[in-house]
Design a protein around this motif. Structure first.
Motif, PDB file in Angstrom:
ATOM      1  N   LEU A  18       0.838  -1.220   0.105  1.00  0.00           N
ATOM      2  CA  LEU A  18       0.043  -0.104   0.188  1.00  0.00           C
ATOM      3  C   LEU A  18       0.834   1.463  -0.121  1.00  0.00           C
ATOM      4  O   LEU A  18       0.725   2.321  -0.776  1.00  0.00           O
ATOM      5  N   ALA A  19       1.856   1.118   0.777  1.00  0.00           N
ATOM      6  CA  ALA A  19       2.839   2.305   0.737  1.00  0.00           C
ATOM      7  C   ALA A  19       3.445   2.635  -0.653  1.00  0.00           C
ATOM      8  O   ALA A  19       3.652   4.011  -0.988  1.00  0.00           O
ATOM      9  N   ALA A  20       3.959   1.715  -1.160  1.00  0.00           N
ATOM     10  CA  ALA A  20       4.708   1.759  -2.316  1.00  0.00           C
ATOM     11  C   ALA A  20       3.581   2.483  -3.597  1.00  0.00           C
ATOM     12  O   ALA A  20       3.896   3.391  -4.274  1.00  0.00           O
ATOM     13  N   GLY A  21       2.248   2.014  -3.414  1.00  0.00           N
ATOM     14  CA  GLY A  21       1.243   2.428  -4.350  1.00  0.00           C
ATOM     15  C   GLY A  21       0.967   4.119  -3.862  1.00  0.00           C
ATOM     16  O   GLY A  21       0.928   4.877  -4.987  1.00  0.00           O
ATOM     17  N   ILE A  22       1.303   4.417  -2.729  1.00  0.00           N
ATOM     18  CA  ILE A  22       0.958   5.775  -2.434  1.00  0.00           C
ATOM     19  C   ILE A  22       2.045   6.675  -2.789  1.00  0.00           C
ATOM     20  O   ILE A  22       1.582   7.785  -3.348  1.00  0.00           O
ATOM     21  N   ASP A  23       3.210   5.896  -2.536  1.00  0.00           N
ATOM     22  CA  ASP A  23       4.471   6.718  -2.800  1.00  0.00           C
ATOM     23  C   ASP A  23       4.303   7.169  -4.436  1.00  0.00           C
ATOM     24  O   ASP A  23       5.061   8.232  -4.899  1.00  0.00           O
ATOM     25  N   ARG A  24       3.978   6.367  -5.008  1.00  0.00           N
ATOM     26  CA  ARG A  24       4.021   6.523  -6.530  1.00  0.00           C
ATOM     27  C   ARG A  24       3.072   7.734  -7.089  1.00  0.00           C
ATOM     28  O   ARG A  24       3.445   8.336  -8.034  1.00  0.00           O
ATOM     29  N   ASP A  25       2.013   8.164  -6.334  1.00  0.00           N
ATOM     30  CA  ASP A  25       1.391   9.358  -6.386  1.00  0.00           C
ATOM     31  C   ASP A  25       1.243  10.196  -5.214  1.00  0.00           C
ATOM     32  O   ASP A  25       0.381  10.482  -4.809  1.00  0.00           O
TER      33      ASP A  25
END
Length: 214
Positions: free
Chosen positions: A160-167
């Motif tokens: 989840l954190a990686a997905g948030i970090d992309r945007d």
């Protein structure tokens, strides 16, 4: 079967041993309050009547005898008598709800779960921290939240954190600014619904009229 029954009577050292396996493990109204009783037991409060009065004030609606029997088992059992663990769905509900909406019993049971599982303890902290950011529009805290998540061994939360970090910039804006795209998303869903209703039965011209006139 008869031999087993006779042997059970012969080997029993106390009357309570004759009932082993017949009713002790059945679900009861006391199950939800056993973590509270266990915590009070650890604190050296072993007065069954006082504990019964306390859980009655918390909503317990059964007899004093069950409380007395539970404490008697804790006194006489060679191994600790513990409450039945809650289901994963129940624990998830406790974590996702506002802490202030949990009853005292639910708070105590969640405390027991967090004490015995460091991963759930860390997860609870991250979920509640993110909920605070969302409710109070504290988007500037997101980078620190992401760093804290990565420091814990929680692979699913890392995804989840990686997905948030992309945007990241868009998420920070969403957690900070008062504007919302909810109205636009509502119109998009309405148009999709109209499109499905006439799918295969009408062309673009009719769909355009329906969208404009609805």
């Amino acid at each position: 079967m008869a031999y087993r029954t006779i042997k059970q009577f012969v080997d029993a050292a106390t009357p309570e041993e004759l009932f082993t396996g017949q009713w002790q493990n059945r679900p009861s109204l006391l199950d939800g309050y056993k973590p509270y009783l266990d915590d009070r037991w650890i604190e050296d409060c072993a007065n069954a009547w006082k504990l019964w009065e306390k859980i009655v004030s918390l909503g317990y609606q059964d007899s004093h005898q069950r409380v007395h029997a539970h404490l008697h088992d804790k006194r006489t059992s060679p191994q600790p008598v513990t409450a039945r663990p809650p289901s994963s769905r129940t624990v998830a509900g406790w974590i996702l709800r506002r802490p202030g909406t949990l009853t005292e019993t639910e708070q105590l049971r969640l405390k027991v779960v967090r004490t015995h599982c460091s991963e759930l303890d860390a997860l609870t902290g991250h979920v509640r921290s993110f909920a605070t950011m969302l409710a109070e529009r504290q988007g500037e805290r997101l980078p620190d939240w992401l760093d804290a998540v990565r420091r814990d061994d929680l692979p699913s939360l890392h995804t989840l954190a990686a997905g948030i970090d992309r945007d990241r910039h868009a998420v920070i804006a969403g957690l900070t600014l008062p504007w919302s795209s909810g109205v636009v998303e509502g119109h998009v869903n309405r148009i999709k619904m109209l499109k499905r209703q006439v799918f295969g039965r009408a062309g673009f011209a009719l769909l355009r009229k329906r969208v404009l006139m609805s």
